[in-house]
Write a protein that holds these residues in place. Structure first.
Motif, PDB file in Angstrom:
ATOM      1  N   TYR A  64      -8.105   9.748  -2.909  1.00  0.00           N
ATOM      2  CA  TYR A  64      -7.467  10.417  -1.846  1.00  0.00           C
ATOM      3  C   TYR A  64      -7.986  11.624  -1.404  1.00  0.00           C
ATOM      4  CZ  TYR A  64      -3.753   6.874  -2.456  1.00  0.00           C
ATOM      5  OH  TYR A  64      -3.192   5.661  -2.326  1.00  0.00           O
ATOM      6  N   PHE A 103      -0.033   9.364  -6.640  1.00  0.00           N
ATOM      7  CA  PHE A 103      -0.481   8.134  -6.259  1.00  0.00           C
ATOM      8  C   PHE A 103      -2.111   8.101  -6.858  1.00  0.00           C
ATOM      9  CE2 PHE A 103       2.711   8.092  -3.308  1.00  0.00           C
ATOM     10  CZ  PHE A 103       3.613   6.904  -3.595  1.00  0.00           C
ATOM     11  N   SER A 104      -2.658   9.053  -7.161  1.00  0.00           N
ATOM     12  CA  SER A 104      -4.036   8.856  -7.822  1.00  0.00           C
ATOM     13  C   SER A 104      -4.117   8.383  -9.087  1.00  0.00           C
ATOM     14  CB  SER A 104      -4.666  10.238  -7.829  1.00  0.00           C
ATOM     15  OG  SER A 104      -4.972  10.883  -6.624  1.00  0.00           O
ATOM     16  N   LYS A 124      -4.117   1.551  -4.763  1.00  0.00           N
ATOM     17  CA  LYS A 124      -4.061   2.777  -3.946  1.00  0.00           C
ATOM     18  C   LYS A 124      -4.310   2.289  -2.343  1.00  0.00           C
ATOM     19  CE  LYS A 124      -6.027   5.923  -7.257  1.00  0.00           C
ATOM     20  NZ  LYS A 124      -6.213   5.043  -8.399  1.00  0.00           N
ATOM     21  N   TYR A 134       0.003   5.292   1.321  1.00  0.00           N
ATOM     22  CA  TYR A 134       0.786   5.866   0.252  1.00  0.00           C
ATOM     23  C   TYR A 134       1.155   7.115   0.639  1.00  0.00           C
ATOM     24  CZ  TYR A 134       0.324   1.319  -2.291  1.00  0.00           C
ATOM     25  OH  TYR A 134       0.263  -0.074  -2.380  1.00  0.00           O
TER      26      TYR A 134
END
Length: 284
Positions: free
Chosen positions: A171, A218-219, A224, A228
């Motif tokens: 991300y 979300f990491s 992924k 998100y």
């Protein structure tokens, strides 16, 4: 939903900051590439982002109020979290709850978690989500396993099932690319906000906590996708709008110098890309 979220961002900033940051935040959010792309794509991510942001905004405004107003803001936030959960499952309430719990803890509001998790809030949340969930489980007997285990637990913990495995730092590159050109300002703006060199409003710190919680959450997930972290486009957009607000009010301030540096970098990148396209273009 994309248009509604821009208006929601505008309204929140108008209420919290005043008349300059509201329009700036709306423009920045609307022109963030990740946000613009999802607003023009028929998927659930933009609807999820609308209700998640609504729940976070309401939770913040609840702690800024007292008495009946505080209760009403929390109930509105619970309703938004319920709608977010209907859109895309448990992540619809997990993200607002995690963001608000972390923010209130860092702000020293030790009793805020009790107000956030009050029984009446749960009642509103379940009144929205349970009829649909129970009804669907009655019609489709395997939905509980599919919705809770396959689409939630397995998606978060397994990289093999959904073939969406990316490294932990995925991300960082997504934000740099899909928040461009605003991402040129984001790291320094976030750091300066946290150190309180120029930002004095609690909502500024909310935006930093919000962005970090969502990206870290979300990491950790084994599955992924760029969408998100769509709600981070709103929190970072507000943060950058605040940077511009302070820079415009004081042209000799540190935020003004940050904007100048980012503008210079953007100009250099634009020249390099333009030159590359000119060289690579076929000549008549």
């Amino acid at each position: 939903f994309g248009g509604a979220l821009v208006l929601l961002t505008f309204g929140f900033c108008r209420k919290i900051y005043g008349t300059r940051a509201d329009l700036q935040a709306a423009i920045i959010v609307a022109t963030t590439p990740l946000y613009a792309a999802n607003s023009r794509t028929v998927i659930f991510d933009i609807a999820l982002a609308l209700f998640v942001c609504g729940a976070i905004f309401a939770g913040y405004l609840a702690e800024a109020a007292e008495g009946k107003s505080r209760r009403n803001w929390y109930l509105l936030g619970a309703a938004a979290a319920g709608l977010a959960t209907l859109v895309k499952g448990p992540v619809g309430f997990l993200i607002p709850v995690l963001v608000l719990l972390m923010f209130n803890w860092l702000e020293g509001r030790r009793g805020a978690w009790k107000r956030l998790l009050a029984p009446l809030n749960f009642l509103i949340f379940f009144a929205i989500t349970l009829p649909w969930f129970v009804g669907l489980c009655l019609v489709h007997k395997d939905f509980f396993h599919y919705g809770v285990i396959d689409e939630t637990f397995e998606r978060f913990t397994s990289a093999k099932t959904f073939h969406r495995h990316e490294p932990f730092y995925f991300y960082i590159f997504i934000i740099a690319a899909t928040f461009f050109p605003w991402s040129l300002l984001l790291p320094e703006a976030s750091l300066a906000t946290w150190k309180r060199h120029w930002a004095r409003h609690p909502a500024d710190r909310l935006c930093v906590v919000w962005s970090l919680v969502v990206v870290v959450f979300f990491s950790i997930s084994q599955s992924k996708l760029p969408g998100y972290i769509l709600s981070v486009a709103v929190s970072s957009g507000i943060l950058i709008a605040r940077l511009f607000e302070v820079a415009l009010a004081n042209p000799t301030s540190r935020p003004a110098r940050m904007v100048e540096r980012a503008t210079l970098i953007f100009a250099v990148l634009a020249v390099i890309v333009s030159a590359g396209m000119s060289i690579g273009a076929p000549h008549a």
